[in-house]
Motif scaffolding. Structure first.
Motif, PDB file in Angstrom:
ATOM      1  N   GLN A  57      -3.250   7.717   0.664  1.00 30.08           N
ATOM      2  CA  GLN A  57      -2.273   6.136   0.488  1.00 30.08           C
ATOM      3  C   GLN A  57      -3.546   5.033  -0.041  1.00 30.08           C
ATOM      4  O   GLN A  57      -4.543   5.189   0.056  1.00 30.08           O
ATOM      5  CB  GLN A  57      -2.422   4.819   1.853  1.00 30.08           C
ATOM      6  CG  GLN A  57      -1.133   3.957   1.841  1.00 30.08           C
ATOM      7  CD  GLN A  57      -0.406   3.793   3.320  1.00 30.08           C
ATOM      8  OE1 GLN A  57      -0.796   4.145   4.178  1.00 30.08           O
ATOM      9  NE2 GLN A  57       0.674   2.582   3.266  1.00 30.08           N
ATOM     10  N   ASP A  84       1.115  -1.018  -0.350  1.00 29.21           N
ATOM     11  CA  ASP A  84      -0.117   0.120  -0.079  1.00 29.21           C
ATOM     12  C   ASP A  84       1.051   1.333  -0.198  1.00 29.21           C
ATOM     13  O   ASP A  84       1.795   1.564   0.682  1.00 29.21           O
ATOM     14  CB  ASP A  84      -0.766  -0.370   1.100  1.00 29.21           C
ATOM     15  CG  ASP A  84      -1.795  -1.338   1.206  1.00 29.21           C
ATOM     16  OD1 ASP A  84      -1.876  -1.893   0.410  1.00 29.21           O
ATOM     17  OD2 ASP A  84      -2.474  -1.065   2.240  1.00 29.21           O
ATOM     18  N   SER A 110      -4.462   1.682  -1.890  1.00 25.61           N
ATOM     19  CA  SER A 110      -4.000   0.028  -1.354  1.00 25.61           C
ATOM     20  C   SER A 110      -3.471  -1.020  -3.125  1.00 25.61           C
ATOM     21  O   SER A 110      -3.076   0.083  -3.308  1.00 25.61           O
ATOM     22  CB  SER A 110      -5.476  -0.949  -1.303  1.00 25.61           C
ATOM     23  OG  SER A 110      -6.462  -1.108  -2.586  1.00 25.61           O
ATOM     24  N   LEU A 137       6.869   7.990   6.887  1.00 22.61           N
ATOM     25  CA  LEU A 137       5.755   8.695   7.744  1.00 22.61           C
ATOM     26  C   LEU A 137       5.565   9.251   8.219  1.00 22.61           C
ATOM     27  O   LEU A 137       4.770  10.240   8.677  1.00 22.61           O
ATOM     28  CB  LEU A 137       5.831   6.996   9.008  1.00 22.61           C
ATOM     29  CG  LEU A 137       6.153   5.747   7.758  1.00 22.61           C
ATOM     30  CD1 LEU A 137       5.898   4.930   9.183  1.00 22.61           C
ATOM     31  CD2 LEU A 137       4.063   5.620   7.909  1.00 22.61           C
ATOM     32  N   SER A 174       0.964  11.933   7.368  1.00 17.48           N
ATOM     33  CA  SER A 174       0.571  11.301   8.484  1.00 17.48           C
ATOM     34  C   SER A 174      -0.905  10.671   8.092  1.00 17.48           C
ATOM     35  O   SER A 174      -1.097   9.901   8.332  1.00 17.48           O
ATOM     36  CB  SER A 174       0.198  12.540   9.336  1.00 17.48           C
ATOM     37  OG  SER A 174      -1.044  13.693   9.123  1.00 17.48           O
ATOM     38  N   ASN A 175      -0.677  10.595   6.824  1.00 20.17           N
ATOM     39  CA  ASN A 175      -2.035   9.914   5.848  1.00 20.17           C
ATOM     40  C   ASN A 175      -0.599   8.269   5.904  1.00 20.17           C
ATOM     41  O   ASN A 175      -2.341   7.548   5.329  1.00 20.17           O
ATOM     42  CB  ASN A 175      -2.349  10.245   4.596  1.00 20.17           C
ATOM     43  CG  ASN A 175      -3.310  12.269   4.923  1.00 20.17           C
ATOM     44  OD1 ASN A 175      -3.579  12.017   5.332  1.00 20.17           O
ATOM     45  ND2 ASN A 175      -2.859  12.544   3.516  1.00 20.17           N
ATOM     46  N   LEU A 176       0.023   8.243   5.943  1.00 17.99           N
ATOM     47  CA  LEU A 176       0.224   6.702   5.801  1.00 17.99           C
ATOM     48  C   LEU A 176       0.685   5.880   6.369  1.00 17.99           C
ATOM     49  O   LEU A 176       0.498   6.486   8.231  1.00 17.99           O
ATOM     50  CB  LEU A 176       1.853   6.734   4.784  1.00 17.99           C
ATOM     51  CG  LEU A 176       1.647   7.671   3.821  1.00 17.99           C
ATOM     52  CD1 LEU A 176       3.956   7.461   4.065  1.00 17.99           C
ATOM     53  CD2 LEU A 176       1.589   7.535   2.530  1.00 17.99           C
ATOM     54  N   THR A 177       0.493   4.378   6.300  1.00 20.08           N
ATOM     55  CA  THR A 177      -0.343   3.174   8.111  1.00 20.08           C
ATOM     56  C   THR A 177       0.926   2.057   7.612  1.00 20.08           C
ATOM     57  O   THR A 177       1.341   1.459   6.031  1.00 20.08           O
ATOM     58  CB  THR A 177      -1.649   2.918   8.227  1.00 20.08           C
ATOM     59  OG1 THR A 177      -2.835   3.665   8.125  1.00 20.08           O
ATOM     60  CG2 THR A 177      -0.955   1.723   8.484  1.00 20.08           C
ATOM     61  N   GLN A 178       1.544   2.141   8.771  1.00 17.39           N
ATOM     62  CA  GLN A 178       3.048   1.151   7.876  1.00 17.39           C
ATOM     63  C   GLN A 178       2.402  -0.620   7.372  1.00 17.39           C
ATOM     64  O   GLN A 178       1.402  -0.490   8.739  1.00 17.39           O
ATOM     65  CB  GLN A 178       3.984   0.835   9.559  1.00 17.39           C
ATOM     66  CG  GLN A 178       5.083   0.871   9.381  1.00 17.39           C
ATOM     67  CD  GLN A 178       5.954   0.501   8.584  1.00 17.39           C
ATOM     68  OE1 GLN A 178       5.723   0.343   7.253  1.00 17.39           O
ATOM     69  NE2 GLN A 178       7.561   1.391   8.741  1.00 17.39           N
ATOM     70  N   ASN A 179       3.520  -0.649   7.308  1.00 18.85           N
ATOM     71  CA  ASN A 179       3.114  -2.248   6.658  1.00 18.85           C
ATOM     72  C   ASN A 179       3.284  -2.955   8.522  1.00 18.85           C
ATOM     73  O   ASN A 179       3.821  -2.585   9.116  1.00 18.85           O
ATOM     74  CB  ASN A 179       3.839  -2.987   5.867  1.00 18.85           C
ATOM     75  CG  ASN A 179       3.699  -1.968   4.276  1.00 18.85           C
ATOM     76  OD1 ASN A 179       2.512  -1.730   4.113  1.00 18.85           O
ATOM     77  ND2 ASN A 179       5.050  -2.112   4.164  1.00 18.85           N
ATOM     78  N   PRO A 180       1.905  -4.597   8.650  1.00 18.98           N
ATOM     79  CA  PRO A 180       1.966  -4.693   9.242  1.00 18.98           C
ATOM     80  C   PRO A 180       3.040  -5.679   9.924  1.00 18.98           C
ATOM     81  O   PRO A 180       4.523  -5.806   8.564  1.00 18.98           O
ATOM     82  CB  PRO A 180       1.291  -6.034   9.400  1.00 18.98           C
ATOM     83  CG  PRO A 180       0.722  -4.957   8.246  1.00 18.98           C
ATOM     84  CD  PRO A 180       1.016  -4.417   6.886  1.00 18.98           C
TER      85      PRO A 180
END
Length: 482
Positions: free
Chosen positions: A162, A146, A164, A470, A474-480
């Motif tokens: 971001q 993503d 998918s 990151l 601030s819109n980004l989500t880190q990968n699990p």
């Protein structure tokens, strides 16, 4: 002065309005050249391949085909060994370099698309810019999943949303299917190193080949169909006949020299050391005195081939000639076994070396001028074989695998190929060309234990979004997992 001319209007012959300029053949090539410059790149992790600390190293040294060990003499940073051991972090420079390069390339591609569309440039040139942009997004979502997504350069970094991985995949497929047929069918000449129709369909085939990894749904039939279009381009496997003029004794290695042969090369990256990019892979691998004795300048004593990978090659395989081990000029003696990658590290002469990219053309201690094969027809042959096998028709795959094997000096398979046979053949044929991480993930071997680490966690099939990205958005989500 009282009678001097007061009409100071001027006709300028050496300047264009932007739309007029980019609408000309010369102007549209200028717009595209700025994007292709991102492919070649150079130092600092910029570019697809050629120099170091960028996309090529990130995607090659996390696989099983190569690594730069830290030396017990203190040489080489730990970054490469940590990649091989699957211990990378979001703050690592190679990850940040790759991310920054790809977004710089996307920015350049967006700009080129805008310039060419505004100028109503030739349809083929607009299509070429869009295919280039799809190429960069494909590399980005392949590595990071993503990712921030934008097609117009009108937002600041902190505002880019971001998307998918599947959304980016769908965009890439849509852009390619809409534009590849508009690309030129020309080969070589001004299209050497550019996306023509055949390179565009090869890119589409690569995207379909890994579709199940990206979306959960396989696209084997679509991949096969794209490969069959490439067949119409008149490509063939280059000769492997004996060649005394070639340093490795076979015409096969012309595929990795200066000016790549057009019979098999579908898309090459041009390199001319100290002018446009460079190719460091041969000189980076060799021990200093060995390179000094053979080429007249010192090697970097860097990259080695893990013993488990090297040992799978048949002794009669022409492709085994790229590997250098045992006694060599310059008082060098390479051992095949490496006992440590990082603590305390490898001995100076430990590890098999690789001269697949035997330094060619203009060269010095900073590299050589070997062009780099981004895509070649052998990959198409093996992709077709894999698709047939996965679709339950291994009999149709056999002549394709056999063609690759016989070119390498080996006998044909005794039976129809298994998927493991095809996986192995891809490793033998395409090593050090930037495909191995993808292949390992697709075939389910990427996370398996090796001589230097245990089994890896599932989340390692993606790289982390860099810490700097990151912090900037601030819109980004880190990968699990990170």
């Amino acid at each position: 002065m009282a009678t001097s001319c007061t009409d100071v209007s001027e006709t300028v012959y050496d300047k264009y309005q932007a739309d007029d300029f980019y609408g000309t053949p010369e102007g549209s090539d200028v717009a595209l050249a700025a994007v292709y410059a991102q492919v070649a790149g150079n130092w600092g992790g910029v570019g697809y391949a050629g120099a170091d600390n960028g996309w090529y190293d990130l995607n090659s040294m996390c696989a099983d085909e190569q690594v730069i060990p830290h030396r017990n003499t203190g040489d080489w940073q730990l970054d490469f060994a940590r990649l091989y051991k699957h211990q990378w972090l979001p703050s690592d420079a190679l990850i940040t370099n790759t991310w920054n390069w790809l977004y710089s390339a996307i920015y350049s591609a967006n700009l080129a698309v805008e310039q060419l569309e505004n100028a109503e440039a030739d349809e083929a040139k607009i299509a070429e810019a869009k295919v280039l942009r799809a190429f960069f997004y494909y590399l980005l979502m392949d590595d990071f999943g993503d990712v921030p997504f934008y097609t117009e350069n009108n937002s600041t970094v902190d505002q880019i949303p971001q998307a998918s991985r599947e959304e980016v995949y769908n965009f890439v497929v849509s852009e390619l299917t809409a534009n590849v047929d508009a690309l030129s069918g020309s080969k070589g000449g001004e299209y050497y190193g550019r996306f023509n129709r055949w390179a565009g369909y090869t890119l589409l085939a690569k995207v379909y080949l890994n579709a199940e990894v990206y979306t959960g749904t396989s696209r084997w039939a679509e991949c096969l169909a794209a490969c069959q279009v490439v067949d119409e381009g008149g490509f063939s496997l280059h000769s492997s006949e004996a060649n005394e003029e070639n340093p490795l004794g076979s015409s096969y290695y012309e595929l990795f020299g200066d000016d790549l042969p057009e019979d098999e090369t579908i898309l090459g990256m041009y390199a001319s050391v100290n002018v446009v990019s460079r190719n460091i892979y041969g000189i980076r691998s060799l021990y200093g005195p060995h390179a000094q004795a053979v080429f007249g300048y010192s090697g970097w004593n860097g990259t080695i081939v893990p013993e488990a990978f090297f040992s799978k090659y048949d002794e009669n395989d022409i492709r085994r000639r790229q590997f250098i081990f045992g006694e060599q000029p310059g008082g060098t003696n390479y051992t095949t076994t490496v006992s440590s990658l990082d603590d305390p590290g490898a001995a100076p002469q430990a590890g098999v070396r690789n001269l697949k990219f035997y330094p060619a053309g203009t060269m010095d201690g900073g590299g050589a001028s070997n062009d780099f094969p981004i895509y070649r027809y052998a990959d198409i042959v093996l992709m077709k074989a894999e698709c047939y096998a996965r679709l339950g028709d291994a009999a149709s795959a056999k002549p394709m695998v056999d063609a690759i094997r016989t070119r390498a000096g080996l006998e044909a398979l005794n039976a129809n190929p298994t998927l493991e046979d095809i996986y192995d053949e891809r490793g033998f044929e395409l090593n050090w060309e930037g495909h191995r991480r993808q292949d390992m993930i697709r075939f389910g071997t990427f996370l398996e234990a090796n001589d230097f680490r245990g089994a890896s966690s599932e989340y390692r099939t993606l790289f982390p979004i860099p810490t700097s990205a990151l912090n900037a958005n601030s819109n980004l989500t880190q990968n699990p997992g990170y």
